[in-house]
Scaffold this active site. Structure first.
Site, PDB file in Angstrom:
ATOM      1  N   HIS A 261       0.849  -1.191   0.000  1.00  0.00           N
ATOM      2  CA  HIS A 261       0.000   0.000   0.000  1.00  0.00           C
ATOM      3  C   HIS A 261       0.883   1.239   0.000  1.00  0.00           C
ATOM      4  O   HIS A 261       1.930   1.234   0.658  1.00  0.00           O
ATOM      5  CB  HIS A 261      -0.919   0.016   1.236  1.00  0.00           C
ATOM      6  CG  HIS A 261      -2.083   0.910   1.063  1.00  0.00           C
ATOM      7  ND1 HIS A 261      -2.001   2.279   1.261  1.00  0.00           N
ATOM      8  CD2 HIS A 261      -3.353   0.659   0.664  1.00  0.00           C
ATOM      9  CE1 HIS A 261      -3.175   2.820   1.006  1.00  0.00           C
ATOM     10  NE2 HIS A 261      -4.012   1.862   0.638  1.00  0.00           N
ATOM     11  N   ASP A 315      -7.700  -5.769   0.170  1.00  0.00           N
ATOM     12  CA  ASP A 315      -8.158  -6.690  -0.874  1.00  0.00           C
ATOM     13  C   ASP A 315      -7.743  -8.135  -0.622  1.00  0.00           C
ATOM     14  O   ASP A 315      -8.178  -9.029  -1.342  1.00  0.00           O
ATOM     15  CB  ASP A 315      -7.619  -6.238  -2.240  1.00  0.00           C
ATOM     16  CG  ASP A 315      -8.267  -4.940  -2.685  1.00  0.00           C
ATOM     17  OD1 ASP A 315      -9.473  -4.773  -2.427  1.00  0.00           O
ATOM     18  OD2 ASP A 315      -7.572  -4.087  -3.273  1.00  0.00           O
TER      19      ASP A 315
HETATM   20  N1  CMC Z   1       4.266  -7.804  -3.870  1.00  0.00           N
HETATM   21  C1  CMC Z   1       5.614  -7.780  -3.845  1.00  0.00           C
HETATM   22  N2  CMC Z   1       6.345  -6.680  -3.692  1.00  0.00           N
HETATM   23  C2  CMC Z   1       5.682  -5.528  -3.534  1.00  0.00           C
HETATM   24  C3  CMC Z   1       4.279  -5.469  -3.538  1.00  0.00           C
HETATM   25  C4  CMC Z   1       3.563  -6.667  -3.717  1.00  0.00           C
HETATM   26  N3  CMC Z   1       2.239  -6.668  -3.755  1.00  0.00           N
HETATM   27  N4  CMC Z   1       3.892  -4.188  -3.369  1.00  0.00           N
HETATM   28  C5  CMC Z   1       5.002  -3.465  -3.268  1.00  0.00           C
HETATM   29  N5  CMC Z   1       6.093  -4.277  -3.363  1.00  0.00           N
HETATM   30  C6  CMC Z   1       7.499  -3.856  -3.332  1.00  0.00           C
HETATM   31  C7  CMC Z   1       7.863  -3.318  -4.711  1.00  0.00           C
HETATM   32  O1  CMC Z   1       8.332  -4.328  -5.567  1.00  0.00           O
HETATM   33  C8  CMC Z   1       8.912  -2.284  -4.367  1.00  0.00           C
HETATM   34  O2  CMC Z   1      10.122  -2.960  -4.119  1.00  0.00           O
HETATM   35  P1  CMC Z   1      11.531  -2.322  -4.616  1.00  0.00           P
HETATM   36  O3  CMC Z   1      11.656  -1.062  -3.799  1.00  0.00           O
HETATM   37  O4  CMC Z   1      12.522  -3.372  -4.298  1.00  0.00           O
HETATM   38  O5  CMC Z   1      11.385  -2.047  -6.076  1.00  0.00           O
HETATM   39  C9  CMC Z   1       8.414  -1.704  -3.039  1.00  0.00           C
HETATM   40  O6  CMC Z   1       7.631  -2.760  -2.446  1.00  0.00           O
HETATM   41  C10 CMC Z   1       7.572  -0.465  -3.213  1.00  0.00           C
HETATM   42  O7  CMC Z   1       6.514  -0.795  -4.115  1.00  0.00           O
HETATM   43  P2  CMC Z   1       5.848   0.219  -5.147  1.00  0.00           P
HETATM   44  O8  CMC Z   1       5.131  -0.557  -6.189  1.00  0.00           O
HETATM   45  O9  CMC Z   1       6.868   1.212  -5.621  1.00  0.00           O
HETATM   46  O10 CMC Z   1       4.851   0.967  -4.165  1.00  0.00           O
HETATM   47  P3  CMC Z   1       3.580   1.810  -4.584  1.00  0.00           P
HETATM   48  O11 CMC Z   1       3.252   2.650  -3.435  1.00  0.00           O
HETATM   49  O12 CMC Z   1       3.751   2.473  -5.897  1.00  0.00           O
HETATM   50  O13 CMC Z   1       2.482   0.658  -4.824  1.00  0.00           O
HETATM   51  C11 CMC Z   1       0.651  -0.716  -4.785  1.00  0.00           C
HETATM   52  C12 CMC Z   1       1.387   0.414  -4.074  1.00  0.00           C
HETATM   53  C13 CMC Z   1      -0.661  -0.977  -4.055  1.00  0.00           C
HETATM   54  C14 CMC Z   1       0.328  -0.309  -6.226  1.00  0.00           C
HETATM   55  C15 CMC Z   1       1.533  -1.988  -4.782  1.00  0.00           C
HETATM   56  O14 CMC Z   1       1.819  -2.380  -3.460  1.00  0.00           O
HETATM   57  C16 CMC Z   1       0.896  -3.135  -5.554  1.00  0.00           C
HETATM   58  O15 CMC Z   1       1.011  -3.191  -6.793  1.00  0.00           O
HETATM   59  N6  CMC Z   1       0.220  -4.099  -4.850  1.00  0.00           N
HETATM   60  C17 CMC Z   1      -0.467  -5.186  -5.499  1.00  0.00           C
HETATM   61  C18 CMC Z   1      -1.844  -4.735  -5.977  1.00  0.00           C
HETATM   62  C19 CMC Z   1      -2.810  -4.521  -4.830  1.00  0.00           C
HETATM   63  O16 CMC Z   1      -2.930  -5.343  -3.934  1.00  0.00           O
HETATM   64  N7  CMC Z   1      -3.553  -3.408  -4.903  1.00  0.00           N
HETATM   65  C20 CMC Z   1      -4.550  -3.031  -3.893  1.00  0.00           C
HETATM   66  C21 CMC Z   1      -4.096  -1.825  -3.130  1.00  0.00           C
HETATM   67  S1  CMC Z   1      -4.967  -1.496  -1.609  1.00  0.00           S
HETATM   68  C22 CMC Z   1      -6.620  -1.363  -1.948  1.00  0.00           C
HETATM   69  C23 CMC Z   1      -7.014  -0.526  -3.082  1.00  0.00           C
HETATM   70  O17 CMC Z   1      -6.478   0.553  -3.313  1.00  0.00           O
HETATM   71  O18 CMC Z   1      -7.932  -0.942  -3.801  1.00  0.00           O
END
Ligand code: CMC
Length: 378
Positions: A261, A315
């Site tokens: 998140h 989720d």
């Molecule tokens: N699985 C594995 N690694 C992860 C995940 C994950 N789900 N989420 C973040 N990371 C890692 C990511 O690879 C990165 O690592 P590094 O710094 O080594 O490159 C680090 O954590 C930061 O991640 P980010 O993608 O730059 O963070 P963000 O704030 O842009 O992304 C997010 C937030 C929700 C898009 C992301 O965590 C994600 O894609 N999660 C999976 C999809 C998901 O479950 N979405 C629902 C979000 S909550 C409810 C909603 O909004 O509907």
């Protein structure tokens, strides 16, 4: 004003001043209008929570009964909306059907002047009332069944199940589902709320605002993740295969759906509440294999991801509850929208008080003064 550095995804950039809700991502605290979601799940209902979000305070007994009655009386859909849904391809995604139907709704309700607060009230009532009718209606129409009209005397969640299945569910299911609605009702400046506010800043009508939010919610990085989580758990198949699945995902640097998140650095408090709701549901209806797989995934994933402060989000466990209740997987995100419409509308009403058109800047990274090369010389 100093020009800002470019922040991909606008991370850390405030897009509004808001009193609707607050997240403390370090402590894992979520409050709606200052009240913790744990408290609201224990003591409130979805419709009362929606009122709190929209109007900023808990309703008196009289105000609550008027609000509940107003919503109950506006659940019906005009037959043209049902006819419109009948024309959509039945294999299409329910989020697309919901977006199309909500956009069309706005054509049926005149007086879309957003400076008219009385009219805005009725728009909010209609949207909160009609989204469940659209979701349940589409779920039936696509199978060739008739849509079941709402029953005014049923509560919000009970009526949704009734329109979906023609039966009234076990009261425990109603309570659990209502808690799920509360937990999904609002979440500060998320992608779909921001999208709605950008649309709203042009003074577009609320049906268009909500239709654009629905579009943003659909994506797998936002609301669409709940559907993908259940698909992932089914693909894993048994708890003993969770470890290998997570290992492979981490090795190939793929994201695990339902984890991570932008704001939470600890486990999402909504995931914790949803887990305890799973416990209550399973006590009466038997456990779910998906839940055992989810626990195994969480255990294994935590080994890899806790250093990055990536934990289960809302989720991760919600779909397991809906699945146990027999709800089709592709309805999970539309159900999220049914709840979140309250938050979208609360932000819309708040922004209207001091509206300013969203028109951000960009950092131009292209060329200047390029010659136009005639077609025969390229
Ligand atoms: N699985 C594995 N690694 C992860 C995940 C994950 N789900 N989420 C973040 N990371 C890692 C990511 O690879 C990165 O690592 P590094 O710094 O080594 O490159 C680090 O954590 C930061 O991640 P980010 O993608 O730059 O963070 P963000 O704030 O842009 O992304 C997010 C937030 C929700 C898009 C992301 O965590 C994600 O894609 N999660 C999976 C999809 C998901 O479950 N979405 C629902 C979000 S909550 C409810 C909603 O909004 O509907």
């Amino acid at each position: 004003m100093m020009p800002h550095d470019f922040m991909p995804g606008l991370a850390g950039i405030p897009a509004a001043k808001s009193a609707v809700s607050d997240v403390d991502g370090e402590r894992g605290v979520l409050e709606y209008r200052g009240i913790r979601v744990e408290e609201l799940c224990k003591r409130s209902s979805y419709l009362e929570t929606a009122y709190l979000l929209l109007f900023g305070h808990l309703p008196t007994r009289a105000a609550l009964s008027r609000w509940v009655e107003d919503v109950a009386h506006h659940r019906r859909l005009k037959y043209s909306i049902i006819d419109l849904m009948k024309c959509l391809p039945e294999q299409g995604h329910p989020m697309d059907a919901l977006q199309a139907a909500v956009a069309a709704l706005g054509m049926f309700y005149p007086g879309r002047n957003v400076e008219d607060m009385e009219n805005n009230y009725w728009s909010a009532v209609r949207l909160i009332a009609k989204l469940p009718t659209i979701v349940a209606g589409w779920a039936r129409l696509r199978r060739g069944d008739d849509a079941i009209p709402p029953r005014d005397e049923l509560g919000f969640s009970e009526n949704f199940f009734y329109m979906l299945t023609e039966k009234t569910p076990h009261p425990l299911w109603v309570d659990i589902f209502d808690d799920c609605m509360i937990l999904h009702a609002e979440h500060t400046m998320n992608a779909s709320t921001f999208t709605g506010l950008v649309t709203a800043s042009t003074l577009a009508d609320p049906y268009t605002v909500v239709a654009s939010s629905i579009g943003a919610l659909k994506g797998p990085l936002h609301g669409g993740a709940n559907e993908e989580v259940v698909q992932m758990l089914r693909e894993i198949g048994t708890p003993d295969r969770a470890g290998a699945y997570v290992d492979e995902h981490m090795r190939t640097k793929q994201k695990l759906m339902g984890f991570g998140h932008r704001i939470y650095k600890v486990k999402d408090p909504r995931a914790t509440i949803l887990q305890s709701l799973c416990g209550s549901l399973f006590k009466t209806c038997g456990t779910s294999q998906l839940y055992d797989i989810a626990l195994a995934v969480e255990r294994k994933a935590t080994d890899f991801l806790k250093e990055k402060k990536v934990h289960p989000n809302v989720d991760f466990y919600s779909g397991i509850i809906y699945d146990k209740m027999g709800i089709d997987t592709d309805l999970f995100t539309p159900i999220f929208a049914m709840a979140r419409v309250a938050g979208w509308l609360a932000h819309w009403l708040e922004q209207l008080r001091e509206n300013k058109l969203f028109r951000p800047d960009q950092i131009y990274a292209g060329e200047h003064d390029r010659p136009y090369v005639p077609l025969d010389q390229r």
